[in-house]
Enzyme design. Structure first.
Site, PDB file in Angstrom:
ATOM      1  CG  HIS A 186      38.502 -12.308  23.213  1.00 25.19           C
ATOM      2  ND1 HIS A 186      39.078 -13.495  23.164  1.00 25.19           N
ATOM      3  CD2 HIS A 186      37.583 -12.589  24.521  1.00 25.19           C
ATOM      4  CE1 HIS A 186      38.541 -14.244  23.842  1.00 25.19           C
ATOM      5  NE2 HIS A 186      37.884 -13.735  24.853  1.00 25.19           N
ATOM      6  CG  HIS A 224      37.101 -11.976  28.020  1.00 24.34           C
ATOM      7  ND1 HIS A 224      36.059 -12.594  27.514  1.00 24.34           N
ATOM      8  CD2 HIS A 224      36.444 -10.985  28.530  1.00 24.34           C
ATOM      9  CE1 HIS A 224      34.751 -12.147  27.482  1.00 24.34           C
ATOM     10  NE2 HIS A 224      35.097 -10.922  28.019  1.00 24.34           N
ATOM     11  CG  ASP A 251      39.659 -16.761  29.471  1.00 18.86           C
ATOM     12  OD1 ASP A 251      39.216 -15.496  29.347  1.00 18.86           O
ATOM     13  OD2 ASP A 251      39.421 -17.769  29.055  1.00 18.86           O
ATOM     14  CG  HIS A 252      41.180 -15.322  25.672  1.00 25.28           C
ATOM     15  ND1 HIS A 252      41.539 -16.410  24.582  1.00 25.28           N
ATOM     16  CD2 HIS A 252      40.287 -15.704  26.445  1.00 25.28           C
ATOM     17  CE1 HIS A 252      40.352 -17.342  24.810  1.00 25.28           C
ATOM     18  NE2 HIS A 252      39.631 -16.776  25.789  1.00 25.28           N
ATOM     19  CG  HIS A 287      33.126 -14.099  23.739  1.00 26.88           C
ATOM     20  ND1 HIS A 287      32.688 -14.752  24.592  1.00 26.88           N
ATOM     21  CD2 HIS A 287      34.390 -13.783  24.227  1.00 26.88           C
ATOM     22  CE1 HIS A 287      33.284 -15.014  25.453  1.00 26.88           C
ATOM     23  NE2 HIS A 287      34.460 -14.550  25.293  1.00 26.88           N
ATOM     24  CG  ASP A 339      36.600 -17.161  24.056  1.00 25.49           C
ATOM     25  OD1 ASP A 339      37.258 -18.384  23.709  1.00 25.49           O
ATOM     26  OD2 ASP A 339      36.367 -16.745  25.249  1.00 25.49           O
ATOM     27  CG  HIS A 391      37.708 -21.645  26.312  1.00 30.57           C
ATOM     28  ND1 HIS A 391      38.174 -21.629  27.440  1.00 30.57           N
ATOM     29  CD2 HIS A 391      37.734 -20.272  25.968  1.00 30.57           C
ATOM     30  CE1 HIS A 391      38.434 -20.379  28.011  1.00 30.57           C
ATOM     31  NE2 HIS A 391      38.023 -19.763  26.930  1.00 30.57           N
TER      32      HIS A 391
HETATM   33 ZN    ZN Z   1      37.832 -17.600  26.746  1.00 29.76          ZN
HETATM   34 FE    FE Z   2      36.542 -14.938  26.188  1.00 29.66          FE
END
Ligand code: ZN
Ligand code: FE
Length: 253
Positions: free
Chosen positions: A56, A58, A60-61, A112, A131, A169
């Site tokens: 996805h 975001h 942090d990915h 999400h 996520d 995570h």
């Molecule tokens: Zn994440």
């Molecule tokens: Fe995320």
């Protein structure tokens, strides 16, 4: 021949994964939260990336994708291509592709974000869920609806019980505290929290966990179960409504 999975802890609590198809030697990266630890994990094994699977949009990915791409085929949801790094292959719900000799199936698990993917290896029974379904939890519903997220989780709940879940995570201890607030008498949950604490103390990953174990312990998946329905004050509530209430409670926990 099977695959080998290497868990690469990144940032404070992200997990990236290297998936190597042993027959062909081809290697995929699942998400790119951070460059240095992923590069180190590749270099330590003399591996080079053939594919990058993005779950996805975001940061942090995805933040490490460009630095790590180096000729690898970048694969992500076509529906979300506008927010992802440039894709070499756009995929959607139900699509299949190959990592060497290994089949990979795409699930749309939006909620999400809208355009969130889980990557499933049917012959291996591995699923990389990021996520959506998370270890002892699920992602916060930022973009979709609770109904959409529940629909996504039910797709994953229908996989074989021995499927290994690889989460995006490590929120294990925080998720455990919340789960105990819902089902304080669930012995399987208590045992799992002890295992998470032991893994954290030893610096080891808390993944993978089988779907069967998630179904026994994860309060979001357990929206189907009477003790959870009762705990959130909806003893006769349908599963989707109970899930939505559990998710709302977690948002303010
Ligand atoms: Zn994440
Ligand atoms: Fe995320």
């Amino acid at each position: 021949m099977p695959v080998e999975v290497v868990t690469v802890p990144c940032r404070s609590d992200n997990y990236a994964y290297l998936v190597r198809d042993i027959g062909s030697g081809k290697v995929a990266l699942v998400d790119a939260p951070e460059v240095a630890p992923i590069r180190a994990a590749l270099d330590a094994r003399g591996w080079k990336l053939d594919q990058i699977w993005i779950t996805h949009h975001h940061d942090d990915h995805t933040s490490g994708v460009e630095a790590l791409r180096d000729g690898a085929e970048v694969i992500g949801h076509g529906k979300d291509a506008g927010r992802l790094p440039p894709l070499d292959r756009a995929v959607a719900e139900g699509d299949r592709f190959q990592l060497g000799e290994t089949d990979v199936k795409v699930f749309d698990v939006s909620g999400h974000t809208v355009g969130h993917i889980a990557f499933y290896l049917p012959t291996e029974r591995d699923v990389f869920t990021a996520d959506s379904l998370m270890a002892l939890g699920c992602g916060r519903v930022f973009e979709g609806t609770h109904a959409m997220m529940w629909d996504s989780l039910t797709k994953l709940m229908a996989l074989p019980p021995d499927t290994k879940i690889w989460s995006g995570h490590n929120y294990g201890q925080a998720n455990g505290r919340f789960a105990m607030s819902i089902e304080p008498k669930n012995q399987a949950l208590k045992d799992r929290i002890s295992r998470i604490e032991a893994a954290d103390a030893a610096g080891e990953p808390i993944v993978p966990v089988t779907l069967a174990e998630e179904l026994e312990t994860n309060p979001f998946l357990r929206a189907t179960e009477t003790p959870v329905k009762q705990a959130v004050g909806l003893p006769d509530g349908d599963d989707a409504a109970v899930f939505a209430e559990v998710r709302r409670r977690k948002d303010v926990f």
